[in-house]
Each structure stands twice: as structure tokens, then as C-alpha cells.
Design a protein around this motif. Sequence first.
Motif, PDB file in Angstrom:
ATOM      1  N   PRO A   1       2.799   3.951  -1.868  1.00 10.82           N
ATOM      2  CA  PRO A   1       2.896   4.395  -3.262  1.00 10.82           C
ATOM      3  C   PRO A   1       4.324   4.485  -3.788  1.00 10.82           C
ATOM      4  CG  PRO A   1       1.849   6.091  -1.897  1.00 10.82           C
ATOM      5  CD  PRO A   1       2.149   4.923  -1.019  1.00 10.82           C
TER       6      PRO A   1
ATOM      7  N   GLU B   1      -1.063   4.118  -8.245  1.00  9.25           N
ATOM      8  CA  GLU B   1      -2.216   4.346  -9.115  1.00  9.25           C
ATOM      9  C   GLU B   1      -3.468   4.624  -8.287  1.00  9.25           C
ATOM     10  OE1 GLU B   1      -4.792   1.548 -12.040  1.00  9.25           O
ATOM     11  OE2 GLU B   1      -2.628   1.537 -12.383  1.00  9.25           O
ATOM     12  N   GLN B   2      -3.662   3.867  -7.222  1.00  7.96           N
ATOM     13  CA  GLN B   2      -4.812   4.071  -6.339  1.00  7.96           C
ATOM     14  C   GLN B   2      -4.738   5.441  -5.676  1.00  7.96           C
ATOM     15  OE1 GLN B   2      -7.525   2.277  -5.939  1.00  7.96           O
ATOM     16  NE2 GLN B   2      -8.363   3.573  -4.354  1.00  7.96           N
ATOM     17  N   ASN B   3      -3.538   5.821  -5.248  1.00  6.20           N
ATOM     18  CA  ASN B   3      -3.336   7.113  -4.618  1.00  6.20           C
ATOM     19  C   ASN B   3      -3.666   8.238  -5.602  1.00  6.20           C
ATOM     20  OD1 ASN B   3      -2.565   8.844  -2.522  1.00  6.20           O
ATOM     21  ND2 ASN B   3      -0.470   8.937  -3.252  1.00  6.20           N
ATOM     22  N   THR B   4      -3.256   8.083  -6.855  1.00 11.33           N
ATOM     23  CA  THR B   4      -3.539   9.088  -7.883  1.00 11.33           C
ATOM     24  C   THR B   4      -5.039   9.201  -8.125  1.00 11.33           C
ATOM     25  OG1 THR B   4      -1.407   8.652  -8.933  1.00 11.33           O
ATOM     26  CG2 THR B   4      -3.082   9.738 -10.277  1.00 11.33           C
ATOM     27  N   LYS B   5      -5.730   8.069  -8.194  1.00  8.80           N
ATOM     28  CA  LYS B   5      -7.181   8.086  -8.393  1.00  8.80           C
ATOM     29  C   LYS B   5      -7.882   8.790  -7.242  1.00  8.80           C
ATOM     30  CE  LYS B   5      -7.523   3.946 -11.259  1.00  8.80           C
ATOM     31  NZ  LYS B   5      -8.009   2.567 -11.339  1.00  8.80           N
ATOM     32  N   GLU B   6      -7.440   8.530  -6.009  1.00 12.86           N
ATOM     33  CA  GLU B   6      -8.048   9.172  -4.846  1.00 12.86           C
ATOM     34  C   GLU B   6      -7.813  10.674  -4.872  1.00 12.86           C
ATOM     35  OE1 GLU B   6      -6.522   7.186  -1.391  1.00 12.86           O
ATOM     36  OE2 GLU B   6      -7.558   5.313  -1.877  1.00 12.86           O
TER      37      GLU B   6
ATOM     38  N   THR C   1       0.807  -1.218   0.000  1.00 13.46           N
ATOM     39  CA  THR C   1       0.000   0.000   0.000  1.00 13.46           C
ATOM     40  C   THR C   1       0.841   1.269   0.000  1.00 13.46           C
ATOM     41  OG1 THR C   1      -0.137  -0.101   2.417  1.00 13.46           O
ATOM     42  CG2 THR C   1      -1.927  -1.131   1.171  1.00 13.46           C
TER      43      THR C   1
ATOM     44  N   LYS D   1       0.675  -0.284  -8.054  1.00 14.59           N
ATOM     45  CA  LYS D   1      -0.775  -0.357  -7.819  1.00 14.59           C
ATOM     46  C   LYS D   1      -1.203   0.651  -6.758  1.00 14.59           C
ATOM     47  CE  LYS D   1      -1.377  -5.183  -9.116  1.00 14.59           C
ATOM     48  NZ  LYS D   1      -1.742  -6.522  -8.665  1.00 14.59           N
ATOM     49  N   ALA D   2      -0.416   0.762  -5.696  1.00 14.15           N
ATOM     50  CA  ALA D   2      -0.730   1.718  -4.640  1.00 14.15           C
ATOM     51  C   ALA D   2      -0.600   3.144  -5.153  1.00 14.15           C
ATOM     52  CB  ALA D   2       0.183   1.501  -3.442  1.00 14.15           C
TER      53      ALA D   2
ATOM     54  N   LYS E   1     -10.085  12.240  -7.493  1.00 15.97           N
ATOM     55  CA  LYS E   1     -11.464  12.303  -6.998  1.00 15.97           C
ATOM     56  C   LYS E   1     -11.625  13.450  -5.996  1.00 15.97           C
ATOM     57  CE  LYS E   1     -14.992   9.476  -4.752  1.00 15.97           C
ATOM     58  NZ  LYS E   1     -15.288   8.177  -4.135  1.00 15.97           N
TER      59      LYS E   1
END
Length: 104
Positions: free
Chosen positions: A66, A74-79, A64, A71-72, A82
Motif C-alpha cells: 500500500p 485502495e484495496q487495503n482501505t476497502k478491506e 500489493t 491500487k493496493a 469492511k
Amino acid sequence: MAIEQSTQSNSIVDVLETVLDKGVVIAGDIRVGIADVELLTIKIRLIVASVDKAKEIGMDWWETDPFLSSKAAEQNTKELEKENEQLSKRLEQLEKNMSQNTRY
């Protein structure tokens, strides 16, 4: 002439296998102080284990983080995208409300 077999390499491999299978935790604190006044405390925690063992005991922080996981990241960027979108909408609404209040 007798052939000697090295037991040291086998024992090192056995020790390493046991350490990775079971895990080893090393913990320590470094405290710096003058005249019974603590100025600095550094807590050091080190665990040596296989990835499977680490996951088994609940240590999966690298998945988790980044900086360590794409993957983390990418998830951080999406959050962040948003959150940015939500803040933009909120700002737009506030500006709209302010412009309506200044008309009166």
C-alpha cells in the motif's frame, strides 16, 4: 588521423542489458556477536532485474504494497472498512445481548 570508437560505453550498455534481462541476485548476512554469542543477524538480499523479469520469477510485491501502489492502498482501505463494519455489527449484537441479560 584515425577516429577511435569507444568500446567501453558499448560494453557497459551490453552488461546493463544482460543484467536487466537475466537478473542478478546479491545475498549476504551480517552477524554481530561477542564470544561466540550471536547478538544480531541482518540478512541482505538484493535483486537487480527488469520489472518484466522480476514478474516472471514471481516478484511483484510492489504491486500489493500500500505504500508503493495506489491500487493496493485502495484495496487495503476497502478491506479495513469492511472489517470495521463487521466489528461494529458484532459489537452492536453483543451490546444488545448484554442489555437483554441484565433485564432478568
